[in-house]
Scaffold this motif. Structure first.
Motif, PDB file in Angstrom:
ATOM      1  N   UNK A  65      11.577 -42.345  43.630  1.00  0.00           N
ATOM      2  CA  UNK A  65      12.790 -42.774  44.362  1.00  0.00           C
ATOM      3  C   UNK A  65      12.428 -43.763  45.462  1.00  0.00           C
ATOM      4  N   UNK A  66      11.157 -44.094  45.562  1.00  0.00           N
ATOM      5  CA  UNK A  66      10.725 -45.063  46.566  1.00  0.00           C
ATOM      6  C   UNK A  66      10.296 -44.447  47.891  1.00  0.00           C
ATOM      7  N   UNK A  67      10.161 -43.119  47.914  1.00  0.00           N
ATOM      8  CA  UNK A  67       9.746 -42.461  49.162  1.00  0.00           C
ATOM      9  C   UNK A  67       8.252 -42.677  49.354  1.00  0.00           C
ATOM     10  N   UNK A  68       7.861 -43.091  50.542  1.00  0.00           N
ATOM     11  CA  UNK A  68       6.454 -43.379  50.804  1.00  0.00           C
ATOM     12  C   UNK A  68       5.760 -42.280  51.602  1.00  0.00           C
ATOM     13  N   UNK A  69       6.341 -41.953  52.734  1.00  0.00           N
ATOM     14  CA  UNK A  69       5.623 -41.038  53.628  1.00  0.00           C
ATOM     15  C   UNK A  69       6.125 -39.612  53.481  1.00  0.00           C
ATOM     16  N   UNK A  70       5.241 -38.747  53.055  1.00  0.00           N
ATOM     17  CA  UNK A  70       5.584 -37.335  52.883  1.00  0.00           C
ATOM     18  C   UNK A  70       4.556 -36.508  53.648  1.00  0.00           C
ATOM     19  N   UNK A  71       5.061 -35.626  54.494  1.00  0.00           N
ATOM     20  CA  UNK A  71       4.158 -34.813  55.332  1.00  0.00           C
ATOM     21  C   UNK A  71       4.312 -33.314  55.086  1.00  0.00           C
ATOM     22  N   UNK A  72       5.509 -32.911  54.686  1.00  0.00           N
ATOM     23  CA  UNK A  72       5.805 -31.485  54.754  1.00  0.00           C
ATOM     24  C   UNK A  72       6.316 -30.853  53.476  1.00  0.00           C
ATOM     25  N   UNK A  73       6.338 -29.553  53.508  1.00  0.00           N
ATOM     26  CA  UNK A  73       6.764 -28.742  52.368  1.00  0.00           C
ATOM     27  C   UNK A  73       7.492 -27.499  52.870  1.00  0.00           C
ATOM     28  N   UNK A  74       8.523 -27.106  52.138  1.00  0.00           N
ATOM     29  CA  UNK A  74       9.135 -25.796  52.394  1.00  0.00           C
ATOM     30  C   UNK A  74       9.190 -25.035  51.075  1.00  0.00           C
ATOM     31  N   UNK A  75       8.649 -23.804  51.078  1.00  0.00           N
ATOM     32  CA  UNK A  75       8.678 -22.992  49.870  1.00  0.00           C
ATOM     33  C   UNK A  75      10.099 -22.527  49.586  1.00  0.00           C
ATOM     34  N   UNK A  76      10.523 -22.576  48.316  1.00  0.00           N
ATOM     35  CA  UNK A  76      11.831 -22.034  47.966  1.00  0.00           C
ATOM     36  C   UNK A  76      11.947 -20.577  48.436  1.00  0.00           C
ATOM     37  N   UNK A  77      13.083 -20.229  49.027  1.00  0.00           N
ATOM     38  CA  UNK A  77      13.381 -18.860  49.482  1.00  0.00           C
ATOM     39  C   UNK A  77      12.358 -18.335  50.497  1.00  0.00           C
ATOM     40  N   UNK A  78      11.690 -19.227  51.253  1.00  0.00           N
ATOM     41  CA  UNK A  78      10.640 -18.807  52.210  1.00  0.00           C
ATOM     42  C   UNK A  78       9.665 -17.835  51.532  1.00  0.00           C
ATOM     43  N   UNK A  79       9.214 -18.231  50.324  1.00  0.00           N
ATOM     44  CA  UNK A  79       8.402 -17.312  49.515  1.00  0.00           C
ATOM     45  C   UNK A  79       6.912 -17.372  49.836  1.00  0.00           C
ATOM     46  N   UNK A  80       6.536 -17.999  50.949  1.00  0.00           N
ATOM     47  CA  UNK A  80       5.128 -17.972  51.345  1.00  0.00           C
ATOM     48  C   UNK A  80       4.888 -16.714  52.192  1.00  0.00           C
ATOM     49  N   UNK A  81       4.141 -15.784  51.608  1.00  0.00           N
ATOM     50  CA  UNK A  81       3.888 -14.493  52.246  1.00  0.00           C
ATOM     51  C   UNK A  81       2.386 -14.237  52.270  1.00  0.00           C
ATOM     52  N   UNK A  82       2.006 -13.075  52.785  1.00  0.00           N
ATOM     53  CA  UNK A  82       0.598 -12.685  52.796  1.00  0.00           C
ATOM     54  C   UNK A  82       0.012 -12.766  51.381  1.00  0.00           C
ATOM     55  N   UNK A  83       0.802 -12.384  50.388  1.00  0.00           N
ATOM     56  CA  UNK A  83       0.320 -12.354  48.995  1.00  0.00           C
ATOM     57  C   UNK A  83       0.157 -13.755  48.400  1.00  0.00           C
ATOM     58  N   UNK A  84       0.858 -14.730  48.955  1.00  0.00           N
ATOM     59  CA  UNK A  84       0.763 -16.088  48.401  1.00  0.00           C
ATOM     60  C   UNK A  84       0.186 -17.054  49.439  1.00  0.00           C
TER      61      UNK A  84
ATOM     62  N   UNK B 132      10.993 -22.986  42.226  1.00  0.00           N
ATOM     63  CA  UNK B 132      10.455 -21.689  41.811  1.00  0.00           C
ATOM     64  C   UNK B 132       9.676 -21.086  42.971  1.00  0.00           C
ATOM     65  N   UNK B 133       9.861 -19.785  43.184  1.00  0.00           N
ATOM     66  CA  UNK B 133       9.181 -19.090  44.277  1.00  0.00           C
ATOM     67  C   UNK B 133       7.678 -19.032  43.978  1.00  0.00           C
ATOM     68  N   UNK B 134       6.874 -19.044  45.054  1.00  0.00           N
ATOM     69  CA  UNK B 134       5.417 -19.188  44.900  1.00  0.00           C
ATOM     70  C   UNK B 134       4.798 -18.080  44.063  1.00  0.00           C
ATOM     71  N   UNK B 135       5.289 -16.841  44.199  1.00  0.00           N
ATOM     72  CA  UNK B 135       4.701 -15.742  43.424  1.00  0.00           C
ATOM     73  C   UNK B 135       4.958 -15.904  41.930  1.00  0.00           C
ATOM     74  N   UNK B 136       5.955 -16.696  41.571  1.00  0.00           N
ATOM     75  CA  UNK B 136       6.225 -16.931  40.150  1.00  0.00           C
ATOM     76  C   UNK B 136       5.353 -18.053  39.596  1.00  0.00           C
ATOM     77  N   UNK B 137       4.776 -18.866  40.503  1.00  0.00           N
ATOM     78  CA  UNK B 137       4.003 -20.031  40.069  1.00  0.00           C
ATOM     79  C   UNK B 137       2.498 -19.747  39.991  1.00  0.00           C
ATOM     80  N   UNK B 138       1.960 -19.015  40.957  1.00  0.00           N
ATOM     81  CA  UNK B 138       0.505 -18.849  41.037  1.00  0.00           C
ATOM     82  C   UNK B 138      -0.125 -20.129  41.554  1.00  0.00           C
ATOM     83  N   UNK B 139      -1.425 -20.081  41.971  1.00  0.00           N
ATOM     84  CA  UNK B 139      -2.043 -21.245  42.618  1.00  0.00           C
ATOM     85  C   UNK B 139      -2.035 -22.514  41.752  1.00  0.00           C
TER      86      UNK B 139
END
Ligand SMILES: [Zn+2]
Length: 286
Positions: free
Chosen positions: A102-121, A78-85
């Motif tokens: 799933x057994x994943x241990x090390x997680x460092x990063x995140x990518x917003x769906x549809x590059x939805x990280x904008x000034x507003x979010x 879900x895009x960030x503007x649809x989720x809210x903080x």
């Protein structure tokens, strides 16, 4: 400089009407990527949607076992503007729980769906830093009909919240401010142009950020209308072009620029080891 190899691991059928009446392709196409990356001896970052991890836990474990980086791509895409903080925080916690299961241990990063990280979010950077993420690669630093944050600038930098933001690389061509090495653009635009632009970016000391999807190499996918295209048939036609040439094009690029996982660039950028997402017991309140 390097090419940061990123796969956004999601099932496009999840957002298509009667999507699951079409052929299941994600495990097969993901394994094509895995086989190719192994042959090349390179590691990638797989930004994984939580729903998909719950559907294919074995596949996620296989990716991790080959040494690739696993990162978050939202629990339900879900895009960030649809989720809210608050909604974003919960979604991200569910995404993390799905990956850990799933057994994943090390997680460092995140990518917003549809590059939805904008000034507003931009609050998303605070949530990410708070949860212990080292980096985000969620900004499209140009005007775009869907999402975009032109004022962010084109270079990776540390945000005020604390985490790093690595905006997606744009073509270095005036008037054509679209991703240089992402999905459909990488397949459809003339390779001479893409290659020239990538070399220029690299010579300027910038990394080249890529993102590809399972469907980008799926030459057998049935015809259906892809999401986020406003139902436009001519754009949908482009979605099916050049799928067979994606990996050969990457192969050409890697002869002059190394393909690496996002985390390996972030380690360089941060000038030392990076923290993995805060320990699960605290995060999930167990
Ligand atoms: Zn996505």
């Amino acid at each position: 400089m390097s090419i940061l190899l990123g796969i956004d691991l999601e099932d496009v059928r999840d957002w298509v009407e009667n999507g699951h009446s079409y052929r299941e392709a994600v495990p097969e196409t993901t394994r094509i990527y895995l086989k190719q990356f192994k042959a090349w001896g390179v590691q990638a970052t797989f930004f994984v949607v939580g729903n998909l991890a719950r559907r294919y836990p074995q596949l996620i474990a296989e990716i991790a076992a080959e040494g690739h980086e696993i990162a978050c791509h939202g629990d339900r895409h879900l895009q960030l503007d649809k989720l809210g903080p608050q909604g974003f925080r919960e979604d991200l916690q569910n995404n993390l729980a799905a990956l850990r299961a799933c057994g994943v241990r090390d997680i460092y990063g995140f990518r917003a769906p549809t590059f939805s990280l904008t000034k507003q979010t931009a609050w998303a950077h605070e949530v990410l830093s708070d949860l212990g993420f080292t980096y985000s690669s969620s900004v499209l630093p140009a005007k775009n009909p869907l999402y975009g944050w032109p004022e962010f600038g084109r270079s990776p930098r540390k945000t005020e919240a604390g985490c790093w933001e690595l905006p997606v690389t744009l073509l270095d061509v005036p008037g054509l401010r679209v991703p240089a090495a992402g999905g459909v653009y990488f397949r459809v635009l003339p390779f001479l142009l893409t290659n020239w632009s990538i070399k220029r970016t690299s010579k300027a000391g910038q990394p080249v950020l890529t993102y590809f999807h399972p469907y980008d190499i799926d030459t057998k996918q049935e015809r259906f209308m892809h999401p986020d295209l406003g139902g436009k048939k001519h754009l949908n036609l482009l979605m099916y072009i050049g799928r067979a040439r994606l990996l050969p094009r990457l192969d050409k690029l890697r002869r002059s620029l190394p393909l690496i996982a996002y985390r390996d660039y972030v380690v360089r950028l941060a000038g030392g080891p990076v923290e993995t997402v805060a320990d699960g017991s605290k995060l999930l309140g167990e």
